[in-house]
Design an enzyme around this catalytic site. Structure first.
Site, short mmCIF file in Angstrom:
data_model
loop_
_atom_site.label_atom_id
_atom_site.label_comp_id
_atom_site.label_asym_id
_atom_site.label_seq_id
_atom_site.Cartn_x
_atom_site.Cartn_y
_atom_site.Cartn_z
N SER A 1 -0.88 6.37 0.18
CA SER A 1 -2.21 5.78 0.23
C SER A 1 -2.50 5.37 1.67
CB SER A 1 -2.31 4.57 -0.70
OG SER A 1 -2.09 4.96 -2.03
N LEU B 1 0.90 -1.15 0.00
CA LEU B 1 0.00 0.00 0.00
C LEU B 1 0.94 1.20 0.00
CD1 LEU B 1 -3.01 0.70 0.00
CD2 LEU B 1 -2.95 0.70 2.48
N ASP B 2 0.84 2.01 -1.04
CA ASP B 2 1.80 3.09 -1.24
C ASP B 2 1.91 4.02 -0.04
OD1 ASP B 2 2.44 2.29 -3.85
OD2 ASP B 2 0.72 3.37 -4.66
N PHE B 3 3.06 4.67 0.07
CA PHE B 3 3.36 5.65 1.12
C PHE B 3 2.25 6.69 1.22
CE2 PHE B 3 5.80 9.61 2.30
CZ PHE B 3 6.22 9.20 3.55
#
Length: 195
Positions: free
Chosen positions: A44, A40-42
């Site tokens: 997001s 899960l992206d930084f």
């Protein structure tokens, strides 16, 4: 085996260490030996599963098992039916053509926590919300899909993995999954139960 559901805050890395001093999972989950299921992206937020069950971790992460992930995307611009239809057919991004997504416009989720820092609002540009469900895992896929249909993503929240939603957890909070929830995840991913 441990199975943890975390509401990952904005600007937290989906790993346990960082040489640049940024916030990581270890700042929130002090459980040894568990690892994130996928990324899960930084920038997001939302639902992240952590486990030490390697078989389940693999099956939930690998796109070939087609476990759906549901996202809420706050986008810049007005959501049109044409944009939704494009998302439902699949869109061309740098990595290739995406698989068809389930996509619908939705009102701003009422129970959604405020983001810190908040997104930048501009009075002259409207924003809208999309619910997008995918089972692929291309890098920053939902953001790229939104951009490809002319709706740049301002905020991205993973709301669910399969049948499991983030629920009432606030950013940084976590809980153990119930046995029934683990069984559900095994069922949707085709994981064989190990005794």
């Amino acid at each position: 085996m441990r199975y943890i559901l975390l509401n990952k805050p904005y600007e937290v890395l989906t790993q346990f260490t960082d040489e640049h001093g940024r916030a990581t999972l270890k700042d929130f989950v002090a459980v040894p030996g568990v690892y994130p299921v996928g990324r899960l992206d930084f920038d997001s937020e939302g639902l992240l599963l952590l486990t030490d069950d390697k078989q389940l971790q693999h099956r939930l992460s690998d796109p070939k098992f087609k476990v759906p992930k549901t996202y809420w995307a706050q986008v810049e611009g007005t959501v049109s039916e044409a944009a939704l239809q494009q998302l439902r057919r699949g869109v061309q991004i740098k990595e290739g053509l995406t698989a068809p997504a389930e996509a619908a416009e939705l009102p701003e989720p009422a129970h959604l926590w405020p983001r810190t820092p908040p997104i930048r609002y501009r009075a002259s540009i409207p924003t809208g919300w999309l619910e997008i469900q995918i089972s692929q895992g291309m890098n920053r896929q939902v953001r790229k899909m939104c951009a490809a249909v002319g709706l740049p993503c301002l905020r991205l929240v993973r709301a669910a993995i399969g049948p499991l939603g983030v629920g009432e957890l606030q950013p940084g909070q976590w809980r153990e999954l119930t046995a029934a929830e683990v069984d559900l995840l095994r069922k949707i991913s085709g994981t064989i139960r190990r005794f």
